[in-house]
Design a protein around this motif. Structure first.
Motif, PDB file in Angstrom:
ATOM      1  N   LYS A   1       0.843  -1.190   0.000  1.00 48.98           N
ATOM      2  CA  LYS A   1       0.000   0.000   0.000  1.00 48.98           C
ATOM      3  C   LYS A   1       0.882   1.245   0.000  1.00 48.98           C
ATOM      4  N   GLY A   2       0.461   2.261  -0.748  1.00 53.16           N
ATOM      5  CA  GLY A   2       1.202   3.516  -0.733  1.00 53.16           C
ATOM      6  C   GLY A   2       2.445   3.472  -1.596  1.00 53.16           C
ATOM      7  N   SER A   3       3.404   4.329  -1.274  1.00 52.09           N
ATOM      8  CA  SER A   3       4.635   4.431  -2.070  1.00 52.09           C
ATOM      9  C   SER A   3       5.527   3.219  -1.847  1.00 52.09           C
ATOM     10  N   TYR A   4       6.449   3.003  -2.763  1.00 57.03           N
ATOM     11  CA  TYR A   4       7.394   1.898  -2.616  1.00 57.03           C
ATOM     12  C   TYR A   4       8.762   2.348  -3.087  1.00 57.03           C
ATOM     13  N   THR A   5       9.764   1.616  -2.675  1.00 58.57           N
ATOM     14  CA  THR A   5      11.148   1.966  -3.004  1.00 58.57           C
ATOM     15  C   THR A   5      11.813   0.788  -3.710  1.00 58.57           C
ATOM     16  N   ILE A   6      12.901   1.075  -4.386  1.00 60.98           N
ATOM     17  CA  ILE A   6      13.665   0.023  -5.044  1.00 60.98           C
ATOM     18  C   ILE A   6      14.674  -0.543  -4.050  1.00 60.98           C
ATOM     19  N   THR A   7      14.580  -1.835  -3.799  1.00 58.38           N
ATOM     20  CA  THR A   7      15.435  -2.505  -2.834  1.00 58.38           C
ATOM     21  C   THR A   7      16.653  -3.106  -3.525  1.00 58.38           C
ATOM     22  N   GLN A   8      17.559  -3.671  -2.716  1.00 64.78           N
ATOM     23  CA  GLN A   8      18.730  -4.333  -3.283  1.00 64.78           C
ATOM     24  C   GLN A   8      18.339  -5.513  -4.161  1.00 64.78           C
ATOM     25  N   LYS A   9      17.266  -6.211  -3.778  1.00 68.54           N
ATOM     26  CA  LYS A   9      16.805  -7.330  -4.601  1.00 68.54           C
ATOM     27  C   LYS A   9      16.331  -6.844  -5.964  1.00 68.54           C
ATOM     28  N   PHE A  10      15.631  -5.724  -5.981  1.00 62.74           N
ATOM     29  CA  PHE A  10      15.207  -5.149  -7.253  1.00 62.74           C
ATOM     30  C   PHE A  10      16.415  -4.743  -8.089  1.00 62.74           C
ATOM     31  N   ARG A  11      17.417  -4.219  -7.443  1.00 69.33           N
ATOM     32  CA  ARG A  11      18.582  -3.736  -8.175  1.00 69.33           C
ATOM     33  C   ARG A  11      19.413  -4.876  -8.757  1.00 69.33           C
ATOM     34  N   LYS A  12      19.542  -5.971  -8.012  1.00 65.67           N
ATOM     35  CA  LYS A  12      20.503  -7.011  -8.377  1.00 65.67           C
ATOM     36  C   LYS A  12      19.894  -8.137  -9.213  1.00 65.67           C
ATOM     37  N   HIS A  13      18.610  -8.422  -9.021  1.00 64.16           N
ATOM     38  CA  HIS A  13      18.009  -9.525  -9.774  1.00 64.16           C
ATOM     39  C   HIS A  13      17.657  -9.024 -11.173  1.00 64.16           C
ATOM     40  N   PRO A  14      18.187  -9.665 -12.233  1.00 61.93           N
ATOM     41  CA  PRO A  14      17.996  -9.119 -13.595  1.00 61.93           C
ATOM     42  C   PRO A  14      16.536  -9.020 -14.019  1.00 61.93           C
ATOM     43  N   VAL A  15      15.701 -10.020 -13.664  1.00 58.07           N
ATOM     44  CA  VAL A  15      14.302 -10.011 -14.102  1.00 58.07           C
ATOM     45  C   VAL A  15      13.494  -9.000 -13.299  1.00 58.07           C
ATOM     46  N   TYR A  16      13.647  -9.029 -11.984  1.00 54.73           N
ATOM     47  CA  TYR A  16      12.918  -8.071 -11.147  1.00 54.73           C
ATOM     48  C   TYR A  16      13.355  -6.637 -11.436  1.00 54.73           C
ATOM     49  N   ARG A  17      14.639  -6.453 -11.752  1.00 52.00           N
ATOM     50  CA  ARG A  17      15.133  -5.114 -12.080  1.00 52.00           C
ATOM     51  C   ARG A  17      14.449  -4.593 -13.353  1.00 52.00           C
ATOM     52  N   ASN A  18      14.347  -5.444 -14.385  1.00 51.93           N
ATOM     53  CA  ASN A  18      13.684  -5.034 -15.629  1.00 51.93           C
ATOM     54  C   ASN A  18      12.198  -4.778 -15.412  1.00 51.93           C
ATOM     55  N   TRP A  19      11.599  -5.573 -14.528  1.00 49.37           N
ATOM     56  CA  TRP A  19      10.184  -5.353 -14.186  1.00 49.37           C
ATOM     57  C   TRP A  19      10.003  -3.978 -13.549  1.00 49.37           C
ATOM     58  N   TYR A  20      10.844  -3.657 -12.603  1.00 48.41           N
ATOM     59  CA  TYR A  20      10.753  -2.350 -11.915  1.00 48.41           C
ATOM     60  C   TYR A  20      10.983  -1.204 -12.904  1.00 48.41           C
ATOM     61  N   GLN A  21      11.945  -1.371 -13.789  1.00 47.77           N
ATOM     62  CA  GLN A  21      12.248  -0.329 -14.768  1.00 47.77           C
ATOM     63  C   GLN A  21      11.104  -0.132 -15.747  1.00 47.77           C
ATOM     64  N   TRP A  22      10.388  -1.224 -16.082  1.00 46.81           N
ATOM     65  CA  TRP A  22       9.241  -1.106 -16.990  1.00 46.81           C
ATOM     66  C   TRP A  22       8.200  -0.163 -16.393  1.00 46.81           C
ATOM     67  N   PHE A  23       7.889  -0.340 -15.127  1.00 44.03           N
ATOM     68  CA  PHE A  23       6.879   0.508 -14.485  1.00 44.03           C
ATOM     69  C   PHE A  23       7.421   1.907 -14.206  1.00 44.03           C
ATOM     70  N   ASP A  24       8.701   2.003 -13.950  1.00 44.28           N
ATOM     71  CA  ASP A  24       9.290   3.325 -13.744  1.00 44.28           C
ATOM     72  C   ASP A  24       9.178   4.155 -15.017  1.00 44.28           C
ATOM     73  N   THR A  25       9.452   3.530 -16.164  1.00 43.22           N
ATOM     74  CA  THR A  25       9.327   4.225 -17.441  1.00 43.22           C
ATOM     75  C   THR A  25       7.872   4.552 -17.751  1.00 43.22           C
ATOM     76  N   LEU A  26       6.963   3.640 -17.393  1.00 41.38           N
ATOM     77  CA  LEU A  26       5.542   3.858 -17.648  1.00 41.38           C
ATOM     78  C   LEU A  26       5.054   5.180 -17.070  1.00 41.38           C
ATOM     79  N   TYR A  27       5.448   5.463 -15.847  1.00 41.97           N
ATOM     80  CA  TYR A  27       4.928   6.658 -15.186  1.00 41.97           C
ATOM     81  C   TYR A  27       5.762   7.903 -15.469  1.00 41.97           C
ATOM     82  N   LYS A  28       6.851   7.762 -16.200  1.00 37.33           N
ATOM     83  CA  LYS A  28       7.551   8.951 -16.681  1.00 37.33           C
ATOM     84  C   LYS A  28       6.757   9.626 -17.794  1.00 37.33           C
TER      85      LYS A  28
END
Length: 493
Positions: A264-291
Motif C-alpha cells: 500500500k502507498g509508495s514503494y522503493t527500489i530494494t537491493q533485490k530489485f537492483r541485483k536480480h535481472p528479471v525483477y530489475r527489468n520489471w521495476y524499470q518497466w513501471f518506472d518508465t511507464l509513469y515517466k
C-alpha cells in the motif's frame, strides 16, 4: 539454406555492385525497389503470399519488387516451394528513441500553444484524465509483450522465503525439539508428563515478500490505468486496452499472486530489485511507464511505429509552429485542438485542415485541401493536399515533409511542380504558389553536394530541400520559415 533453384528455374535479383545474384543471397533493406528475373520457364512467385507479376524479355522473365516498410522475415513462394529470407532495417530510418523524441516534442509544443488557443473550456492540469497521454499509451502498446515475458519468468522463479507459524500438533509428529515447544512445556508446567498435543513451530515457504507485494501493487495500478484507456473514444485503443487488462487480471488471479498481500502507498527500489535481472527489468518497466504520466495534450488518433512518415509530418509542422510562436507571429491556435469528454486533444489529422492564425492576415495550415470548388485558391485538375501551407490573400508557400527520400530527391521535387502549376488564384487566374520546399531527415553525407540544399539554388528557382531531423540544429529551417513569412506578407500589401 534452401537450394537456390527449383524445378530448373532460378530466381535472381539485380544488385548494383554485383549484378545479377541469387535472390536468397541478396542483402535486402526495407522500403527498397528491386529488379527480379527468372532464368528458365515462367514460374509462380509470391512474396508474403501476394503473387508477383512477371513480363517476358529475351533473357528471362522480369518483375519489379518493393520490400515491405518494416524489417523482418520475408516469406517467398517459388515454384511450389517455400523459402525465407530477411529484410534488414534501412540505415536512414529513425530510431525508436527519435520516434519517441518527436512525440514528446509535439506534445510539448502543443502545451505551449495552448495559451494561444482561445478555448473557452476550463482546463485543469490535475484533471481526471491528465495521467493518460498518447506517449504513455504508445509505450504500453509497444512494450506489453516485454512485460508478459517478464511476468512469465517471475512466475516460474519468484522470490520466496520461509515463514514460521506457531501451531498445535500431535507430539509424535514433532520431529525436532524446537525451543518454542520446550518453552511452552516449561510455561505450562508439564515437566516429564508430555500431553498428546503440544505447541510447535511450523516452517512454510511463502511468496509474500516485499518485492512481490510491490509487484502485485503495480499490477493493480496497471489494471486501473488500462480501464481508463478502455473509456477513450478511440475504438482501437479501447479494444487493445481491454485485451491487455484481461491479461493483467488473469495474472492477478493466478495462485502465485493471490497468495501475496499487495503493498500500500509508495514503494522503493530494494537491493533485490537492483541485483536480480528479471525483477530489475520489471521495476524499470513501471518506472518508465509513469515517466509518461505528465501534464500534456493527448492525441485523438493512433500512430504506429511503422508509420514514422506520418509522425514526421506532424513533427515538422509543430517545429514550424514553434519557430513562429517564439518569433511572436502567432495570434490564435484554437483550431489545433478539439474538446471532447475525454479531455483536450491535438487535432492534427489528414483532411482536418488544422489552422493557426498568424499576424498580418496570414495563416498556417496542416493538410490544407485545394480542389476545383475551394474559394480563394483552387485547382483545375485533381484535388491537392500539401502537408504544410503558409497562406495569405494573394499567395501560398508550401513546405512538404518527405520522410526517407535522400536517394530520390529529384523525383520528389519534381512532384512539387504539381503544386506550383496546379494551384491557382481564383480571381486573377495566376499561379498561387510562390515557393515550395521539401523537408527531409536526409543525413549530412547525403545532403552535401546536392544542389537542392544550396541557398543560391533555392533563391533562383524558389524550390529546394531543407534538412530537418530530430536532434539536429534547425537554424536553416528557422531562417527559411521567417524569410518565407516576410516574403508572403510583403505581397499582401
Amino acid at each position: 539454406m534452401e537450394q537456390h533453384n527449383s524445378g530448373g528455374n532460378i530466381l535472381e535479383l539485380w544488385d548494383n555492385s554485383q549484378g545479377w545474384i541469387h535472390f536468397l543471397d541478396a542483402y535486402l533493406t526495407e522500403a527498397t525497389e528491386y529488379k527480379l528475373r527468372i532464368i528458365g520457364s515462367q514460374a509462380d512467385v509470391r512474396i508474403q503470399g501476394i503473387p508477383l507479376p512477371f513480363y517476358q524479355e529475351q533473357n528471362g522473365y522480369h518483375a519489379v519488387f518493393i520490400t515491405p516498410f518494416q524489417f523482418g522475415t520475408l516469406k517467398v513462394f517459388f515454384n511450389g516451394r517455400d523459402f525465407e529470407t530477411y529484410v534488414y532495417p534501412d540505415d536512414r530510418k529513425m530510431t525508436e528513441e527519435q520516434f519517441n523524441g518527436m512525440l514528446e516534442e509535439i506534445l510539448q509544443e502543443a502545451n505551449s500553444c495552448f495559451q494561444f488557443s482561445g478555448l473557452e473550456t476550463f482546463v485543469n492540469a490535475s484533471g481526471r484524465n491528465r495521467e493518460i497521454t498518447w506517449t504513455q499509451w504508445s509505450y504500453i502498446d509497444q512494450s506489453f509483450t516485454q512485460l508478459k515475458q517478464l511476468f512469465s519468468k517471475i512466475e516460474k522463479q519468484p522470490f520466496r522465503g520461509i515463514e514460521k507459524h506457531v501451531t498445535m500438533m500431535k507430539r509424535e509428529k514433532v520431529k525436532h525439539s524446537e525451543q518454542v515447544t520446550l518453552r511452552w512445556l516449561d510455561v505450562k508446567g508439564y515437566g516429564g508428563d508430555i500431553p498428546s498435543h503440544v505447541q510447535n513451530e511450523k516452517k512454510l515457504e511463502t511468496f509474500n515478500l516485499y518485492e512481490n507485494q510491490v509487484l502485485k501493487q503495480q499490477l493493480q495500478d496497471l489494471s486501473r490505468l488500462l480501464r481508463k484507456y478502455e473509456n477513450v473514444e478511440l475504438e482501437a485503443v479501447a479494444r487493445k486496452s481491454a485485451k491487455y487488462r484481461g491479461i493483467v487480471e488473469r495474472w492477478l488471479n493466478s495462485p502465485f499472486i493471490r497468495e501475496i498481500t499487495a503493498n500500500k502507498g509508495s514503494y522503493t527500489i530494494t537491493q533485490k530489485f537492483r541485483k536480480h535481472p528479471v525483477y530489475r527489468n520489471w521495476y524499470q518497466w513501471f518506472d518508465t511507464l509513469y515517466k509518461h504520466n505528465r501534464e500534456g495534450i493527448g492525441f485523438d488518433y493512433p500512430i504506429s511505429l511503422k508509420d514514422t512518415f506520418q509522425l514526421y509530418e506532424m513533427w515538422c509542422f509543430m517545429k514550424i509552429v514553434k519557430i513562429l510562436r517564439e518569433a511572436r507571429l502567432v495570434l490564435n491556435t484554437s483550431r489545433l485542438f478539439q474538446t471532447k469528454k475525454d479531455g483536450i486533444f491535438l487535432g492534427l489529422a489528414e483532411n482536418k485542415e488544422s489552422k493557426i492564425q498568424l499576424i498580418g492576415g496570414l495563416s498556417l495550415f496542416y493538410q490544407r485541401m485545394y480542389q476545383f470548388n475551394t474559394k480563394r485558391f483552387h485547382t483545375f485538375t485533381q484535388r491537392m493536399i500539401p502537408d504544410i501551407v503558409f497562406e495569405g490573400e494573394k499567395g501560398i508557400i508550401i513546405f512538404d515533409p518527405k520522410y526517407r527520400v535522400p536517394d530520390n530527391l529529384g523525383t520528389a521535387l519534381g512532384e512539387m511542380h504539381k503544386y506550383r502549376d496546379g494551384i491557382i488564384h481564383r480571381d486573377t487566374g495566376k499561379r498561387a504558389v510562390q515557393e515550395v520546399y521539401i523537408l527531409t531527415p536526409t543525413k549530412d553525407e547525403h545532403a552535401e553536394g546536392l544542389r537542392y540544399f544550396r541557398e543560391d539554388f533555392q533563391q533562383n528557382y524558389r524550390i529546394g530541400a531543407i534538412q530537418v531531423a530530430p536532434g539536429f540544429v534547425d537554424d536553416n529551417l528557422k531562417e527559411k520559415i521567417l524569410a518565407s513569412f516576410e516574403s508572403l506578407r510583403a505581397i499582401q500589401k
